[in-house]
Design a protein around this motif. Structure first.
Motif, PDB file in Angstrom:
ATOM      1  N   VAL A   1       0.838  -1.210   0.000  1.00 40.27           N
ATOM      2  CA  VAL A   1       0.000   0.000   0.000  1.00 40.27           C
ATOM      3  C   VAL A   1       0.871   1.257   0.000  1.00 40.27           C
ATOM      4  N   ASP A   2       0.663   2.093  -1.023  1.00 42.79           N
ATOM      5  CA  ASP A   2       1.452   3.323  -1.158  1.00 42.79           C
ATOM      6  C   ASP A   2       0.722   4.531  -0.598  1.00 42.79           C
TER       7      ASP A   2
ATOM      8  N   GLY B   1      -2.180  10.164 -10.467  1.00 45.61           N
ATOM      9  CA  GLY B   1      -1.018  11.050 -10.377  1.00 45.61           C
ATOM     10  C   GLY B   1      -1.374  12.509 -10.530  1.00 45.61           C
ATOM     11  N   THR B   2      -2.611  12.872 -10.182  1.00 45.14           N
ATOM     12  CA  THR B   2      -3.079  14.247 -10.411  1.00 45.14           C
ATOM     13  C   THR B   2      -3.520  14.957  -9.132  1.00 45.14           C
ATOM     14  N   ALA B   3      -3.169  14.424  -7.963  1.00 51.10           N
ATOM     15  CA  ALA B   3      -3.630  15.037  -6.711  1.00 51.10           C
ATOM     16  C   ALA B   3      -2.857  16.318  -6.417  1.00 51.10           C
TER      17      ALA B   3
ATOM     18  N   GLY C   1       4.899   8.084  -6.808  1.00 52.43           N
ATOM     19  CA  GLY C   1       4.918   6.645  -7.064  1.00 52.43           C
ATOM     20  C   GLY C   1       3.779   5.853  -6.462  1.00 52.43           C
ATOM     21  N   VAL C   2       2.556   6.390  -6.503  1.00 56.72           N
ATOM     22  CA  VAL C   2       1.426   5.634  -5.952  1.00 56.72           C
ATOM     23  C   VAL C   2       0.967   4.587  -6.964  1.00 56.72           C
TER      24      VAL C   2
ATOM     25  N   ARG D   1      -2.934   1.573 -10.023  1.00 55.81           N
ATOM     26  CA  ARG D   1      -2.557   2.365 -11.202  1.00 55.81           C
ATOM     27  C   ARG D   1      -2.403   1.469 -12.431  1.00 55.81           C
ATOM     28  N   GLU D   2      -2.005   0.226 -12.181  1.00 57.60           N
ATOM     29  CA  GLU D   2      -1.799  -0.716 -13.287  1.00 57.60           C
ATOM     30  C   GLU D   2      -2.784  -1.867 -13.164  1.00 57.60           C
ATOM     31  N   ARG D   3      -3.165  -2.415 -14.304  1.00 58.36           N
ATOM     32  CA  ARG D   3      -3.985  -3.626 -14.274  1.00 58.36           C
ATOM     33  C   ARG D   3      -3.059  -4.826 -14.041  1.00 58.36           C
TER      34      ARG D   3
END
Lengths: 383, 144
Positions: free
Chosen positions: A275-276, A349-351, A357-358, A380-382
């Motif tokens: 968990v990031d 990646g837009t917060a 690197g989340v 972020r990735e499937r």
């Protein structure tokens, strides 16, 4: 048959154009404003939506009709502020089952301006009306913190540690231009703020705001066709316990958290080390402590010291409530939608206070005091 | 002790009438499952532990301990702030929400696990609320 992690994705996500004080919009328009923003985010029109979810009696039909949508699947689950986590879970299952293709989940609440707002008095014949209301609870600030003194006594958690929750979240809020409260505060500021319901003072209680939010979900194999980077749904969990806080089984831990959280981790196939980024619904200062412990990030009674050691603060190893949370960002009454929005932004990646690197964000909600819970794991990735 | 006007008034239902009849008669009535012997609250005509419909009503001792509370500092109808909204643990096991009377509404006076006893307090001719007070015969300094 379970859903493979990442087979459903969030492809549209937006909040209402304005949050905070929005006296120019009624509650239904806050739903619609957020929905239109989410549709624009996904490059879709209302006619592209065939599933609708929102909270409140008769609200799915109101929202669908107001927006000109003819759904073939609806979900009106209303379990309080985490209802949207449950909507995400149910929508993923419905899309997986083929009941619908593209689901719109909306939230709108005129919590501050109270225009067309939902009345919430307990009926005098309900169990709450008979066995809680006569003893003087008056809204969440008098109910949600009732277990806190027991938790503090059991684990030796201090008032200063519970004040630190608000201090750290204000640090995150100061990095977010949309946050309602952005000026830095100290533990002393918190402990000198106006007493609301001992042991909690004003700065340990959530804001009361207007606002809305909306999400659009579809199958991951379509997700790349949309303008925004998809947020893949890796795992989900939900549960309920009791809507009478006096009857919760353990005042130091939420049974609903202990069901929803681990199920989300299990279905995502992740461990805590993966968990990031973490969101834990913070209507009041104790909730991140209960969440950190019940989801297993720390041991029982260890969360106060964990937050005090700045592990969840900017620069810490487990960035938590990075929008500023219900304490400093916004809280319409049902904050879960805003926690989900922040998890989506962090994964995209837009917060405003973007954590580097989340890949995996866990978003944990609570509803109706400790009565309900929903947990969503986004990737972020499937896989 | 008279309660100020404005406090929300409970309305009994068929499943809870025995409880409110009990408080009016000076009894704190709980229910117990005849199959698994669990004592439970709030009232319902079956056991929440095992689902059995064979349950009995009995009078609890009225003895309890203070499990947790908040002290509300804002004015609401029927209450004079600051006032504690408490959850007590009955000797028989179940917990219930209540108010603590005959006791300063301060963190110093309201110590968790202090011994309490029920104080039946009429709201009107029909409804009597089960409030609690520090157990009699326990000096203030030893109540925790």
């Amino acid at each position: 048959m379970s859903i493979a992690p990442g087979s459903i994705a969030i492809v549209g996500a937006a909040e209402s154009t304005r949050i905070g004080s929005v006296p120019e919009m009624s509650q239904i328009m806050l739903h619609a404003d957020a929905a239109l923003n989410a549709l624009a985010d996904a490059g879709l029109k209302p006619s592209d939506i065939d599933g609708v979810a929102c909270t409140g009696a008769m609200m799915t039909q109101q929202v669908a009709h107001y927006l000109g949508i003819t759904p073939k699947w609806v979900d009106g689950t209303s379990v309080g502020g985490c209802s949207f986590m449950l909507h995400v879970r149910h929508a993923a299952a419905a899309i997986h089952a083929g009941y619908c293709n593209t689901v719109l989940i909306t939230h709108g609440e005129s919590g501050k301006s109270r225009i067309n707002a939902t009345p919430r008095p307990p009926e005098p014949q309900s169990l709450n009306g008979q066995f809680e209301a006569p003893f003087g609870p008056f809204g969440p600030p008098t109910l949600f913190p009732i277990p806190v003194l027991r938790y503090m006594k059991t684990y030796g958690v201090t008032h200063e540690q519970l004040a630190m929750v608000a201090v750290v979240q204000r640090e995150w809020a100061s990095r977010n231009p949309r946050a309602a409260q952005r000026d830095p505060i100290t533990v002393d500021d918190v402990l000198n703020s106006r007493m609301i319901a001992y042991p909690f003072r004003l700065l340990q209680c959530c804001l009361v705001t207007d606002g809305g939010g909306a999400l659009i979900l579809t199958r991951a194999d379509r997700a790349k066709d949309f303008p925004q980077r998809p947020a893949y749904i890796l795992g989900t969990g939900e549960s309920v316990e009791t809507n009478m806080i006096s009857q919760m089984e353990d005042f130091t831990s939420s049974r609903a958290f202990r069901v929803a959280g681990p199920e989300a981790f299990r279905s995502a196939g992740i461990s805590h080390a993966d968990v990031d980024h973490l969101m834990i619904y913070d209507a009041f200062a104790h909730l991140p402590l209960y969440g950190l412990e019940d989801l297993g990030f720390v041991g029982r009674g260890e969360a106060g010291a964990f937050i005090e050691a700045r592990h969840t603060a900017p620069g810490g190893k487990l960035p938590m409530n990075t929008n500023g949370g219900g304490l400093s960002y916004t809280h319409t009454g049902m904050y879960g939608m805003f926690a989900l929005q922040e998890s989506v932004r962090q994964v995209r990646g837009t917060a405003p206070a973007q954590v580097e690197g989340v890949n995996i964000s866990v978003c944990h909600g609570v509803g109706g005091m400790f009565s309900a819970s929903g947990t969503i794991v986004l990737g972020r990735e499937r896989p | 002790m008279a309660l100020p006007a404005g406090r929300p008034r409970p309305e009994p239902t068929p499943e809870t009438q025995h409880f409110w009849d009990g408080t009016k008669a000076g009894e704190l009535r709980l229910q117990r499952c005849q199959a698994c012997e669990k004592a439970y609250f709030p009232p319902r005509p079956f056991c929440p532990g095992c689902g059995a419909r064979e349950v009995s009503v009995f009078a609890a001792s009225g003895r309890a301990t203070l499990h947790s509370y908040v002290i509300h500092h804002r004015k609401v109808p029927g209450f004079e702030p600051p006032y504690a909204i408490a959850v007590v643990e009955l000797e028989e096991g179940p917990r219930m929400m209540t108010n603590i009377v005959d006791c300063p509404q301060t963190p110093e006076a309201l110590q968790l696990d202090m011994k309490l006893e029920v104080a039946f307090t009429p709201m009107d001719d029909e409804i009597t609320l089960p409030l609690f007070r520090p157990a009699q015969g326990t000096p203030a300094g030893e109540r925790a």
